[in-house]
Design a protein around this motif. Sequence first.
Motif, PDB file in Angstrom:
ATOM      1  N   SER A  31      40.230  93.492 -38.440  1.00 36.20           N
ATOM      2  CA  SER A  31      40.364  92.637 -36.849  1.00 36.20           C
ATOM      3  C   SER A  31      39.281  93.252 -36.069  1.00 36.20           C
ATOM      4  O   SER A  31      37.929  92.563 -36.250  1.00 36.20           O
ATOM      5  N   LYS A  32      39.325  95.084 -36.323  1.00 34.13           N
ATOM      6  CA  LYS A  32      38.044  95.570 -36.356  1.00 34.13           C
ATOM      7  C   LYS A  32      36.856  95.933 -36.960  1.00 34.13           C
ATOM      8  O   LYS A  32      36.179  95.801 -36.416  1.00 34.13           O
ATOM      9  N   LYS A  33      36.948  95.944 -38.374  1.00 32.33           N
ATOM     10  CA  LYS A  33      35.734  95.683 -39.147  1.00 32.33           C
ATOM     11  C   LYS A  33      35.247  94.416 -39.476  1.00 32.33           C
ATOM     12  O   LYS A  33      34.303  94.474 -39.178  1.00 32.33           O
ATOM     13  N   ILE A  34      36.109  93.474 -39.159  1.00 32.23           N
ATOM     14  CA  ILE A  34      35.254  91.986 -39.197  1.00 32.23           C
ATOM     15  C   ILE A  34      34.382  91.803 -38.049  1.00 32.23           C
ATOM     16  O   ILE A  34      33.109  91.222 -38.324  1.00 32.23           O
ATOM     17  N   MET A  35      34.562  92.364 -37.047  1.00 34.68           N
ATOM     18  CA  MET A  35      33.767  92.250 -35.536  1.00 34.68           C
ATOM     19  C   MET A  35      32.727  93.236 -35.762  1.00 34.68           C
ATOM     20  O   MET A  35      31.478  92.785 -35.082  1.00 34.68           O
ATOM     21  N   GLN A  36      32.408  93.818 -36.863  1.00 34.78           N
ATOM     22  CA  GLN A  36      31.258  94.430 -37.439  1.00 34.78           C
ATOM     23  C   GLN A  36      30.365  93.885 -38.511  1.00 34.78           C
ATOM     24  O   GLN A  36      29.948  94.790 -38.911  1.00 34.78           O
ATOM     25  N   SER A  37      30.787  93.092 -39.514  1.00 37.05           N
ATOM     26  CA  SER A  37      30.571  92.613 -40.462  1.00 37.05           C
ATOM     27  C   SER A  37      29.849  91.665 -40.438  1.00 37.05           C
ATOM     28  O   SER A  37      29.516  90.545 -39.397  1.00 37.05           O
ATOM     29  N   ASN A  38      29.082  91.401 -40.821  1.00 38.68           N
ATOM     30  CA  ASN A  38      28.250  89.948 -41.202  1.00 38.68           C
ATOM     31  C   ASN A  38      28.999  89.181 -42.224  1.00 38.68           C
ATOM     32  O   ASN A  38      28.023  87.652 -41.911  1.00 38.68           O
TER      33      ASN A  38
END
Length: 195
Positions: free
Chosen positions: A161-168
Motif C-alpha cells: 500500500s505504501k509503494k502503490i501510493m508513490q507509483s505511477n
Amino acid sequence: MVIGLTGGIGSGKSTVAKLFSKFNNIIIYNADLEAKKLMNTSTEIKNKLIKEFSEEVYQNNQLNRPFLANIVFNNNKKLNELNSIVHPVVYKHLNDFIQKNTNKDIVYENAILFENKSNLFCDKIITVTAPTKTRIQRVIKRDNSTYKDVEKRINNQWKDSKKIMQSNYVINNLCISDTEKEISRIHNFLTNTKY
C-alpha cells in the motif's frame, strides 16, 4: 527514461522484467543481480564486508550468503549497515549503465526501490503486487525456504500500500495473460508506440 520496477519478494518482479525485455527499446538492470555480482567482484565491498561481518562472510573468495543472511535478516541495524556498504557501489554501476545505454529505456528492477531511495533515479515507477499468501508460496517453492523465513523477509520490506501510493503504475501479478496485457498497455503508454 529510467522506469523503476519494484514489488515485495515473490510478487513476480523478475517475470514482469522478463516480459518487458521482449521490447526492442527496453533494457533491464536488475539491482539484486548486479549487487550479487559486485559483492563477489568489488574489492571495496569485500574489504568493508569483512571488516563489518568478519572473515567468515567470504568462503573460497565467494560471498557466504547463508552466513550473511542469518545476520542481517535478524538484525535491522546490520541490514542497514550491509545496505550502506553495497548500495553506493551499485548506484555508481547503475549510473555507468545508464550512460552506456542512452538509446534505450531502462527498466530498473529493485525490490527495495523506495527503502533505499533508488526511486530518486526513476522517471516513472511500476509496483508489482500479489496477495501475501501467493507470494509466500512462490518464494517457498523457488528458494526452498520456510514459511517463517519468507514472512520475516516480507516484514523487512515496505507494505504494498505504501509503494502503490508513490507509483505511477501497478501490476497485480496473478494471471500471466492479464500481466502481459498490462505490460503492453504500460509500454505503449510510456513509449507512445504500438507493437
